[in-house]
Design an enzyme around this catalytic site. Structure first.
Site, PDB file in Angstrom:
ATOM      1  N   VAL A   1       0.798  -1.238   0.000  1.00 43.02           N
ATOM      2  CA  VAL A   1       0.000   0.000   0.000  1.00 43.02           C
ATOM      3  C   VAL A   1       0.829   1.285   0.000  1.00 43.02           C
ATOM      4  CG1 VAL A   1      -2.096  -1.001   0.996  1.00 43.02           C
ATOM      5  CG2 VAL A   1      -0.333  -0.036   2.524  1.00 43.02           C
TER       6      VAL A   1
ATOM      7  N   TYR B   1       0.828   4.381  16.091  1.00 42.83           N
ATOM      8  CA  TYR B   1      -0.430   3.745  15.665  1.00 42.83           C
ATOM      9  C   TYR B   1      -1.597   4.712  15.865  1.00 42.83           C
ATOM     10  CZ  TYR B   1      -4.148   0.275  15.105  1.00 42.83           C
ATOM     11  OH  TYR B   1      -5.259  -0.416  14.668  1.00 42.83           O
TER      12      TYR B   1
ATOM     13  N   THR C   1      -8.279 -11.015  15.550  1.00 45.44           N
ATOM     14  CA  THR C   1      -7.627 -11.233  14.248  1.00 45.44           C
ATOM     15  C   THR C   1      -6.166 -11.594  14.527  1.00 45.44           C
ATOM     16  OG1 THR C   1      -6.800  -8.983  14.025  1.00 45.44           O
ATOM     17  CG2 THR C   1      -9.041  -9.394  13.196  1.00 45.44           C
TER      18      THR C   1
END
Ligand code: NAD
Length: 250
Positions: free
Chosen positions: A63, A155, A190
């Protein structure tokens, strides 16, 4: 079928929430381009979807690379005829406190989580214009809305930037029927959160911060992303869909 006739590109679609979105989108009638750096997993998912009668194609997509984005969008248009939906889902976490995060680590997280969303948006917009409109769904985080002591500054900063890049996009392209919304998941089961969930102390502290008392599952988020991607959300742009078990309500 809520995405009948739509073509979607999902970054980071090989596993985790991106993979759940790919499966759900196909069930709802979309053709999906799965973009990821994890080639083996991405190709496995492509094969699984095709075996179940759906239409999907994997493309290698880093990306942070604008050329990769151009190829991914071109694949959507060449293989499936157009691009209606972009889910900017790829992302990584980070660690550390402000004074011990290296510039390199800061830039790595910002490049993938923030610049990656910018590049995907930039390259998708002309294709959406050709399609007569579109929906961009940017995966931020509950940590793009509020701070917390045990996540990393890079983050949280990257996810905060996604929130406002989404609003800038929504305002600039509303007249062309291109919508942009951000999604703010709380802690979800996840691979990204696997190590933290395996640590009993971190797990307990995390669940203690979630009023609903559990981690979310990828489908909890995928169903919200489906709504924003679909025409059900045709009057929704620049909004924030919080799917966090109540974390930010306190
Ligand atoms: P995950 O690690 O399970 O999956 C992320 C996917 O993104 C992987 O397939 C990975 O290969 C891909 N990816 C990473 N860097 C990439 C790059 N440079 N180019 C292309 N693909 C890349 O993570 P997840 O939990 O499914 O997270 C999906 C998104 O949701 C991320 O943006 C994440 O920050 C966000 N999020 C996750 C949680 C959570 O608790 N899991 C909470 C809030 C937000």
């Amino acid at each position: 079928m809520r995405l009948a006739g739509k073509v979607a590109l999902i970054s980071g679609g090989a596993r985790g929430m991106g993979a759940a979105e790919a499966r759900l989108f196909v069930e709802e009638g979309a053709k999906v381009v799965i973009g990821d750096i994890r080639e083996a997993l991405g190709r496995e998912l492509e094969a699984e979807i095709k075996a179940s009668g759906g239409e999907a194609i994997f493309v290698r997509l880093e990306v942070t690379n604008e050329t990769d984005w151009q190829q991914a969008v071109a694949t959507a248009e060449q293989q499936f005829g157009k691009l209606d939906v972009l889910v900017n889902n790829a992302g990584i976490s980070g660690s550390g406190r402000v004074e011990n995060v290296t510039l390199e680590e800061w830039n790595r997280v910002m490049d993938i989580n923030s610049t990656g969303v910018f590049l995907g948006t930039k390259v998708a917009i002309p294709a959406m214009r050709r399609a007569g409109g579109g929906s961009i769904v940017n995966i931020s985080s509950q940590l793009g809305l509020v701070g917390v002591d045990n996540s990393s500054p890079q983050y949280q900063a990257s996810k905060g930037s996604v929130r406002l890049l989404t609003k800038a996009t929504a305002i600039q392209y509303a007249k062309e029927n291109i919508r942009a919304n951000s999604v703010h998941p709380g802690p979800i089961e996840t691979p990204m959160t696997e190590a933290r969930r395996a640590d009993p102390e971190v797990r307990e502290v995390t669940i203690g911060r979630i009023p609903l008392g559990r981690y979310g599952v990828p489908d909890d988020v995928a169903k919200g992303v489906l709504y924003l991607a679909s025409d059900d959300a045709s009057f929704v742009t620049g909004s924030e869909l919080v799917i966090d078990g109540g974390w930010t309500a306190q």
